[in-house]
Scaffold this active site. Structure first.
Site, PDB file in Angstrom:
ATOM      1  N   ASP A 199       0.827  -1.206   0.000  1.00 46.89           N
ATOM      2  CA  ASP A 199       0.000   0.000   0.000  1.00 46.89           C
ATOM      3  C   ASP A 199       0.858   1.251   0.000  1.00 46.89           C
ATOM      4  O   ASP A 199       1.517   1.558   0.992  1.00 46.89           O
ATOM      5  CB  ASP A 199      -0.923  -0.006   1.220  1.00 46.89           C
ATOM      6  CG  ASP A 199      -1.940   1.126   1.195  1.00 46.89           C
ATOM      7  OD1 ASP A 199      -2.129   1.728   0.116  1.00 46.89           O
ATOM      8  OD2 ASP A 199      -2.535   1.415   2.242  1.00 46.89           O
TER       9      ASP A 199
ATOM     10  N   ASP B 292      -1.275   6.405  -6.839  1.00 52.00           N
ATOM     11  CA  ASP B 292      -1.643   5.359  -5.884  1.00 52.00           C
ATOM     12  C   ASP B 292      -1.670   3.992  -6.553  1.00 52.00           C
ATOM     13  O   ASP B 292      -2.261   3.824  -7.616  1.00 52.00           O
ATOM     14  CB  ASP B 292      -3.013   5.675  -5.274  1.00 52.00           C
ATOM     15  CG  ASP B 292      -3.398   4.704  -4.174  1.00 52.00           C
ATOM     16  OD1 ASP B 292      -2.515   4.344  -3.377  1.00 52.00           O
ATOM     17  OD2 ASP B 292      -4.571   4.305  -4.111  1.00 52.00           O
TER      18      ASP B 292
END
Length: 446
Positions: free
Chosen positions: A120, A318
Site C-alpha cells: 500500500d 496510488d
C-alpha cells in the site's frame, strides 16, 4: 493530531486487555535498545512478487472490474476524509484509506514465518497479526508469536517510532508502545516491535512493525505500508528508490515490486516531479498540468490539480486505487470530449459495470479507433495505450452486448492516478530526487 474519543477508548481497552494477559509478556526479553531515531536501518535491495487481490478467485472479468470500481470508490472516499481532517485535528484521528489491490509475500522472525499482506503506497505502518490475538481475521498460517522468535524486541514508549504514532499510541507497562491505526475499512491495534523481515530470501533486520492484536475489517494477514511517512518500510530502509510493474488487468500473471537498484527499465521513460502535501506526509502527489483527448487539449484551469493551502486538492499517485479519479470540473470536460470524438452510441450500464461513461461497440467485433489520451505532467507527457483507459470488449459485461467503458470517474477536490493507468509501465519512485518515472514495459516479462 488529536485522537477522537473512540480511538482513546480503544487504546484504554487495549491497555486493560494487555495488562490482563501480561502475566507472561508476549515479547522476548528486550535486547539493548536500538537508536530511537534510527530511520535508515540499512540500504538493501530485493524483488517481490505481487498478486492481485482477486487472482485465483472464480470471478468473471466483469465481476472483477465491478469489484475493483467499488473498492476504488471506497478508497477515494477515505482519502477525502483523511484530507478533510488534516487541518482540523479536533475533529478526528487520522484514518488511512485501507487495503489496496495487490498482495505480497514476506516472512517475519527467527526462524522465519511466512505471511502475505497488502502492498500500500497510501499508508505507512507495516503490521501483521500476532499472538496473543484478541480479535483477528482468519488466516491459514499460524499467527506470528513474538515469544518464539529470537530476533524480536518491543519498542519503548520513548522511541521516535512511537512518538510518530502519537496521539494514536500509548504506553503499556508490559508491552511498551501500544497503538491504534485506523483505515477506512477497519482498524489494527496492538504493540510495536522490531523484527527481522524476509523478502524473497533477503533478510532485513530491525524493521519496526505493528503486532496487531485487534484487526477488524481486513480479511488479510497484514499490510506493508510504502508511503512517505517515517513508519513506512521505504522510510525505514533509507533506500530512496523503489518501483513496481503491474501486469494487464485481468492477466493471471503476477506483477513485481522492486526495492532498491534491482533493475533499470529499458526504453524511453517519462520523468516528472513528486510533490508533497505539507499537511499529509504519507501520499505521493503528481504535478499534473493538463490533459489531451485526441487532438484537443482540455481547457482545464491550471489551479484545478494543485494542492490547496488547506491540504485539499492535488493528484495522488496510488497503487491501491484501480481507476483514475479526476476533479469534477476536469472530468466533465474530459467526458464531453470523449462523447464528441467517439462515434459510438452511449449505453447506460453503470449498474452492471460501475462506470459512468460506456459506449456500445459495433457488432461482429468490428475494429474501433478510440481517441488518444495524454496526461501532461510537469516535464513528462504520458501517452497512454488505449487498454489503460478503455476497458471491456464484446460481451464482457452483458452477454450479447459489446461495451467499452472509460476507466476514469469524477471526484470532488482530490484526484487519483490509478493502477489501471499504470499497468505495463515500470513506475520508478526516486525519493532522493523527488521524481517518478513511467517507462513502457511488458510487465509480465519483467
Amino acid at each position: 493530531m488529536a485522537s477522537s474519543p473512540s480511538s482513546i477508548s480503544s487504546l484504554l481497552f487495549l491497555n486493560l486487555a494487555l495488562i490482563l494477559i501480561s502475566i507472561s509478556p508476549a515479547f522476548s526479553t528486550p535486547r539493548q535498545a536500538l537508536d530511537d531515531h534510527q530511520y535508515q536501518l540499512m540500504k538493501t535491495s530485493f524483488k517481490v512478487t505481487l498478486n492481485h487481490i482477486d487472482s485465483g478467485e472464480s470471478f468473471t472479468k466483469s465481476e472483477r472490474l465491478y469489484r475493483a470500481v467499488k473498492r476504488s470508490s471506497a478508497r477515494l472516499q477515505k482519502f477525502n476524509e483523511m484530507v478533510s481532517t488534516a487541518n482540523q485535528p479536533e475533529l478526528a484521528t487520522t484514518v488511512y484509506a485501507g487495503p489496496g489491490a495487490y498482495l505480497m509475500n514476506f516472512s517475519i522472525g527467527t526462524p522465519p514465518n511466512s505471511y502475505s499482506g497488502f502492498m500500500d503506497t497510501g499508508s505507512d505502518l507495516v503490521w501483521s497479526q500476532c499472538q496473543p490475538c484478541l480479535e483477528c481475521a482468519p488466516q491459514s498460517a499460524p499467527l506470528f508469536d513474538p515469544k518464539k522468535s529470537s530476533s524480536f524486541s518491543n519498542v519503548s514508549c520513548t522511541s521516535q517510532f512511537c512518538l510518530d504514532l502519537l496521539p494514536d499510541s500509548n504506553c503499556n507497562p508490559f508491552y511498551g508502545c501500544v497503538y491504534i491505526y485506523g483505515y477506512g475499512s477497519g482498524v489494527t491495534s496492538g504493540f510495536l516491535g522490531t523484527e527481522t523481515f524476509t523478502f524473497e530470501k533477503v533478510k532485513v533486520p530491525n524493521v519496526t512493525f505493528g503486532c496487531g492484536l485487534f484487526n477488524l475489517g481486513f480479511g488479510t494477514e497484514g499490510l506493508i505500508g510504502l508511503g512517505r511517512g517515517p513508519l513506512s518500510l521505504i522510510s525505514q530502509l533509507g533506500e530512496p528508490q523503489f518501483s513496481y510493474c503491474l501486469t494487464s488487468y485481468g492477466d493471471a500473471k503476477p506483477s513485481t515490486l522492486l526495492v532498491g537498484a534491482q533493475q533499470v527499465a529499458v526504453g524511453a521513460n517519462k520523468t516528472t516531479l513528486l510533490l508533497q502535501n505539507p499537511l499529509i506526509a504519507t501520499f505521493y502527489y503528481l504535478s499534473l498540468e493538463g490533459i489531451t483527448v485526441g487532438s484537443v487539449k482540455l481547457p482545464i484551469n491550471k489551479t484545478v490539480f494543485e494542492i490547496q493551502p488547506d491540504g485539499s486538492g492535488g493528484v495522488i499517485l496510488d497503487s491501491g486505487t484501480t481507476i483514475t479519479y479526476l476533479e469534477f470540473s476536469a472530468y466533465i470536460l474530459l467526458r464531453e470530449q470523449f462523447i464528441s470524438q467517439v462515434k459510438l452510441p452511449l449505453v447506460d450500464v453503470a449498474n452492471v459495470t460501475g462506470f459512468d461513461l460506456c459506449f456500445q461497440l459495433p457488432p461482429n467485433n468490428a475494429s474501433v479507433v478510440l481517441p488518444k489520451l495524454i496526461f501532461h505532467f510537469t516535464g513528462a507527457d504520458v501517452d497512454l495505450p488505449t487498454e489503460n483507459y478503455f476497458l471491456g470488449n464484446s460481451s464482457i459485461f452483458i452477454p450479447g452486448l459489446g461495451v467499452t467503458c472509460l476507466a476514469i470517474e469524477p471526484s470532488f477536490g482530490l484526484s487519483i492516478y490509478g493502477n489501471i493507468q499504470q499497468q505495463n509501465y515500470m513506475v520508478l519512485y526516486d525519493l532522493s530526487k523527488n521524481t517518478v518515472s513511467f517507462t513502457p514495459t511488458q510487465c509480465d516479462k519483467s
